[in-house]
Design a protein around this motif. Structure first.
Motif, PDB file in Angstrom:
ATOM      1  N   GLY A   1     -16.449  55.281  25.734  1.00 41.91           N
ATOM      2  CA  GLY A   1     -17.648  55.988  26.193  1.00 41.91           C
ATOM      3  C   GLY A   1     -18.893  55.676  25.386  1.00 41.91           C
ATOM      4  O   GLY A   1     -19.910  56.378  25.491  1.00 41.91           O
ATOM      5  N   MET A   2     -18.847  54.632  24.570  1.00 48.25           N
ATOM      6  CA  MET A   2     -20.015  54.294  23.751  1.00 48.25           C
ATOM      7  C   MET A   2     -21.025  53.495  24.574  1.00 48.25           C
ATOM      8  O   MET A   2     -20.660  52.826  25.540  1.00 48.25           O
ATOM      9  CB  MET A   2     -19.598  53.433  22.552  1.00 48.25           C
TER      10      MET A   2
ATOM     11  N   ASN B   1     -18.284  58.844  21.311  1.00 48.48           N
ATOM     12  CA  ASN B   1     -18.967  58.588  22.589  1.00 48.48           C
ATOM     13  C   ASN B   1     -20.454  58.946  22.543  1.00 48.48           C
ATOM     14  O   ASN B   1     -21.181  58.726  23.505  1.00 48.48           O
ATOM     15  CB  ASN B   1     -18.272  59.335  23.738  1.00 48.48           C
TER      16      ASN B   1
END
Ligand code: MLT
Length: 314
Positions: free
Chosen positions: A166-167, A142
């Motif tokens: 969550g990237m 992330n």
């Protein structure tokens, strides 16, 4: 009435092959086999996969051909223009292996990011601690930017997954994709994509103009510790430039499932490099995807039976 002759040049799953055999005379014969040309002279259809090259010279020997079925997605082994000019229709299975490829690419990425050890024996306490320290991952997903080169079916699902993890997800595509179809990804220029991706995954198609898309100049823009994934086509990348980049950037890593040529020989410039992981074109290798691809036979039959196919390559 005699059943139309269809040549099957590569593997097909048993159920789709049996289904087509009920309707056609299906003969298994590789394009390199002796009797191939004899069969081709009479065939009305041909079902191919990844490694049969269908070009003008081959088509000229198949005067009765009406349809080529490509069990799979990539059409780079088929000269579409030559087919068009001879009135041979080309059908394929565009969504057959999307899920399989996406799963495979993420498996490669997770393998690259998270060192793991599977124990077959008990470890002493000091060794246990040592191993836990050594296997600490440097990067958490992330914290990274995923760059998707080509936001087609596979690229979109890669983007969805990256965003879910969550990237920050960026992409570059030739097409202007409307914002509600971007799957959480932000459009950027090609140079921005190359310069900002921590993980760069290639999902463009194999059109001839994409040959060597990732050349020396492209590598020069990438981060020195980029993770580059190619599960699309080997010829999209310049092998020599790739080897030069990864030998001079030991922190970077290449995860390559496709190659030019396939299979590659012992002189392949990317062999034997610690930070270049090579797999033998496995991304679509699930039972489900293989069966989905083999069902191209339905469209082959539709054409032979005078119906409209569902997935015709234009
Ligand atoms: C495809 O283009 O569909 C795949 O590369 C097929 C395959 O894995 O053989």
């Amino acid at each position: 009435m005699a059943k139309p002759l269809v040549i099957q040049t590569e593997d097909l799953d048993p159920a789709p092959a049996a289904w087509l055999s009920e309707r056609c005379e299906l003969v298994r014969c590789g394009a390199g086999e002796k009797r191939f040309e004899q069969l081709l002279a009479l065939a009305e259809g041909m079902v191919v996969r990844t490694y049969t090259k269908v070009d003008g010279a081959m088509l000229a020997k198949g005067p009765k051909l009406k349809v080529i079925g490509r069990a799979g997605v990539g059409l780079d082994n088929i000269d579409l223009e030559a087919c068009r000019s001879r009135g041979v229709r080309v059908v394929s299975t565009p969504d057959a292996n999307t899920q399989a490829v996406v799963e495979f690419v993420w498996a490669l990425i997770f393998d690259a990011l998270r060192p793991r050890l599977f124990l077959s024996e008990a470890l002493e306490k000091s060794h246990w601690g040592e191993v836990r320290r050594e296997l600490r991952a440097e990067k958490q997903i992330n914290e990274l930017t995923l760059g998707v080169y080509g936001l087609g079916r596979i690229g979109k699902r890669m983007a969805t997954m990256g965003a879910a993890l969550g990237m920050r997800v960026i992409y570059h595509d030739l097409l202007d994709i409307q914002s509600d179809l971007r799957h959480g990804a932000t459009p950027v220029s090609r140079d921005e994509l190359l310069a900002n991706a921590d993980i760069l995954t290639i999902h463009v198609d194999g059109r001839p103009s994409n040959r060597n898309l990732i050349d020396g100049a492209a590598f020069a823009r990438m981060k020195p510790d980029v993770i580059l994934v190619n599960a699309a086509r080997g010829f999209l990348m310049d092998n020599r430039a790739c080897a030069a980049f990864f030998s001079s950037h030991p922190e970077a890593m290449a995860l390559l499932d496709v190659h030019e040529p396939e299979p590659f020989g012992s002189n392949y410039p990317l062999l034997g490099m610690e930070n270049v992981h090579l797999s033998p074109h496995l991304a679509a290798a699930t039972d489900r995807a293989q069966e989905n691809m083999s069902w191209v036979v339905r469209d082959v039959w539709r054409v032979l039976n005078g119906e409209n196919p569902e997935h015709e390559a234009k």
